[in-house]
Motif scaffolding. Sequence first.
Motif, PDB file in Angstrom:
ATOM      1  N   CYS B 251      -3.835 -21.842 -21.565  1.00  0.00           N
ATOM      2  CA  CYS B 251      -4.680 -22.081 -20.509  1.00  0.00           C
ATOM      3  C   CYS B 251      -4.723 -20.873 -19.693  1.00  0.00           C
ATOM      4  O   CYS B 251      -3.526 -20.347 -19.213  1.00  0.00           O
ATOM      5  CB  CYS B 251      -4.212 -23.372 -19.589  1.00  0.00           C
ATOM      6  SG  CYS B 251      -5.291 -23.573 -18.293  1.00  0.00           S
ATOM      7  N   CYS B 254      -8.105 -21.238 -15.251  1.00  0.00           N
ATOM      8  CA  CYS B 254      -9.531 -20.556 -14.649  1.00  0.00           C
ATOM      9  C   CYS B 254     -10.333 -21.844 -13.872  1.00  0.00           C
ATOM     10  O   CYS B 254     -10.973 -21.717 -13.028  1.00  0.00           O
ATOM     11  CB  CYS B 254     -10.242 -20.274 -15.762  1.00  0.00           C
ATOM     12  SG  CYS B 254     -10.958 -21.340 -16.822  1.00  0.00           S
ATOM     13  N   CYS B 257     -12.766 -26.148 -16.604  1.00  0.00           N
ATOM     14  CA  CYS B 257     -12.937 -27.706 -17.117  1.00  0.00           C
ATOM     15  C   CYS B 257     -13.200 -28.552 -16.112  1.00  0.00           C
ATOM     16  O   CYS B 257     -13.879 -29.598 -16.400  1.00  0.00           O
ATOM     17  CB  CYS B 257     -11.625 -27.960 -18.050  1.00  0.00           C
ATOM     18  SG  CYS B 257      -9.892 -27.601 -17.069  1.00  0.00           S
ATOM     19  N   CYS B 340     -14.602 -24.152 -22.008  1.00  0.00           N
ATOM     20  CA  CYS B 340     -13.055 -23.719 -21.997  1.00  0.00           C
ATOM     21  C   CYS B 340     -12.995 -22.766 -23.257  1.00  0.00           C
ATOM     22  O   CYS B 340     -13.042 -22.947 -24.290  1.00  0.00           O
ATOM     23  CB  CYS B 340     -12.085 -24.829 -22.228  1.00  0.00           C
ATOM     24  SG  CYS B 340     -10.203 -24.306 -22.463  1.00  0.00           S
TER      25      CYS B 340
HETATM   26  S1  SF4 Z   1     -11.324 -24.241 -18.935  1.00  0.00           S
HETATM   27 FE1  SF4 Z   1      -9.438 -25.508 -18.137  1.00  0.00          FE
HETATM   28  S2  SF4 Z   1      -8.030 -25.826 -19.903  1.00  0.00           S
HETATM   29 FE2  SF4 Z   1      -9.756 -24.271 -20.173  1.00  0.00          FE
HETATM   30  S3  SF4 Z   1      -8.541 -22.300 -19.672  1.00  0.00           S
HETATM   31 FE3  SF4 Z   1      -9.751 -22.910 -18.110  1.00  0.00          FE
HETATM   32  S4  SF4 Z   1      -8.222 -24.232 -16.920  1.00  0.00           S
HETATM   33 FE4  SF4 Z   1      -7.153 -24.007 -18.754  1.00  0.00          FE
END
Ligand code: SF4
Lengths: 275, 382
Positions: B251, B254, B257, B340
């Motif tokens: 992960c 970021c 999600c 994601c």
């Molecule tokens: S979208 Fe969510 S699960 Fe995917 S990399 Fe970003 S924080 Fe991690």
Amino acid sequence: MERQGTYVPRTATLIESVEENTLEKTFTFELDDGTPLPYNPGQFVLLTVFGAGEAPFTLCSMPGNDPRITLTVRRYPGGRVTEALHEMKPGEHAGVRGPFGNGFAMEMLRGRDVLVVAGGIGMAPQRGLIEAILRERDQFDRLIVFYGMASPDQMLYNDLIAEWIEREDIDLRLTIDRPHTDWDGHVGLITTLFEELDVLPGHTSATIVGPPVMYPFVIAECERLELDPEYIFLSLERRMACGVGKCGHCAVKGTYVCIDGPVFSLVQLRELEAE
Amino acid sequence: MQVEQEHNRPLRTLVLRKDDIRKFIELLIGAADHFIAPRRALHDDVAFAEVHSADEVELDYENSLISPASYVLPQREAVFTYAMTEGQAPEVKATPEPESHILFGVRPCDVAAIEYLDRFFLGGEFADDVYARRREAKTIVALACIEPQNEACWCTCSNAGPVARSGYDLQLTPMDDVYLVEVGTERGEPLAHLAHELLEPADEKLVEERERLIKEAYPKFERRGNIAQAMRWMSGDQTPEELWEELGAKCFSCGSCSLVCPVCSCFDTHEYVEDGVGARIRCWDSCHFPGYSLEASGFNPRENEAERMYHYAHHKLCGDTFAKYGRPGCVGCGRCVQVCSAQIDLPRIAQMVREEGWSCKDCKACPHADVTAAAEKGDGED
Ligand code: SF4
Ligand code: SF4
């Protein structure tokens, strides 16, 4: 008073700020609307420094029925709210929401020996509890207070501590982490105070507040003494942006430290940790 | 404890001819301060935005990346304001009454998400009055899907779609040459009245026909039947730590999600002051951010992403969430699948939990056994 809304603070005037040591100050605020803010020891408020933001602080004065509240706050470099608060002058205004959280369950302490363990700034919430116990002293059996700090110059509430030392009805034991020229008392981590402690395990409640690193070691000592985990209480600190179970920051699984805590028994804490 | 999901019967069931849909929208447009509907944006994207004429409304669209739930819990909003005057107590004011909105074309997954948010923000020990007032000023006109919009849709897993069974004020289901129009609440009635000339009572056959279409649609949803089972594993803490470490290592923290998730509701607050006027702004936050639980003292109870990933997944999938809010913390909108870049979306997490976890079905100690069993019963229809 009519509630203005979930997030709207009441304004309060800073009456005085007392420098406890190089890191911490104790602030006394009076609510501008003059209405009292009754609370239980261990509960907290969300304090707004207008222009800087809002953060949770445990109330440390004797829980009373008046519009004054007292908070002891450590200044953290880079902590917007604590830095701005430390710059405040008497007569300036802040915002107060609360009280929030459960506080200490006094009924779990009454009629028993009470062991209060305070590490560093953990003395702030414990002070309110100690004062509440002293106010109805005959409701409790022994009152043992362990107070550990890094060095003597970090002691909070010097005058109050001096008073407590004189009192027959508090068994106050102080310690500092490392030897210091101004100190002729006990030296060693707070856990070393447990070595000379003799308790009735089935008759003793413990309340523990201190930095997170302290908890596992103090818990281990309580367990060695075979205290009942239902009667061991710890106050957790978590980041919070609301105090009312909505912002999510303080959640540990489905439990919200702000509304379900901040005080948890060791039994509850173990359930939270079980993974 | 709420276990069974509500399947409220509509107050009235009506029919609207497809040819009349633009007229219908035109009649609704003036009924609130703002009419929000799916609109083509740049590069063919669809976004929920204010429209002033029926022609602007897009009726055939894959759901927008940002959920219309953002009109109920906006990315940024003031929770109070204050005026600062030197030497005086600041004058603190609650935010003004929010303007009214009709949210048109809300997909069933987002209807379910708003219903979840209602239970979360309006229930519990404290009701959130800022949310309550904003929500009170919304009327939801749902547009049912029947068929998956894309391969990321998995609303059937959490019983959130492909049609809404509650939470909407009006719902339109596209059929052959008509829309089946359901009036879900008293709030939907005035809208039905406004358009009464275009609406006819629906006969039972049409309603049955729709149920048949829904049944037929179930197999078309590619990701099926694993939320409830994952909930079992998650509730009983029957997942190996290595799973979270592995996902945590991939992960990027970021937060995308959770930012696109219509069910995620975490917020942080910031202070904004200009010319002596201040505001406390709340804005979306993500439990994936390293600073999410970082305290001023430097203490961080969830320092690494593995712990944060577990926290995120646990909140979405544990039986406790289902027990409190009547559904899992996911409505199957598929947005996290789209954003994601590490391919750690919730459907995938649920699948991994199911594969890596071990059964606790027979564990008598599980406090969530009844809840997960109830959820499993309603889990998809395959
Ligand atoms: S979208 Fe969510 S699960 Fe995917 S990399 Fe970003 S924080 Fe991690
Ligand atoms: S977890 Fe993913 S699929 Fe589920 S509601 Fe949130 S964004 Fe949609």
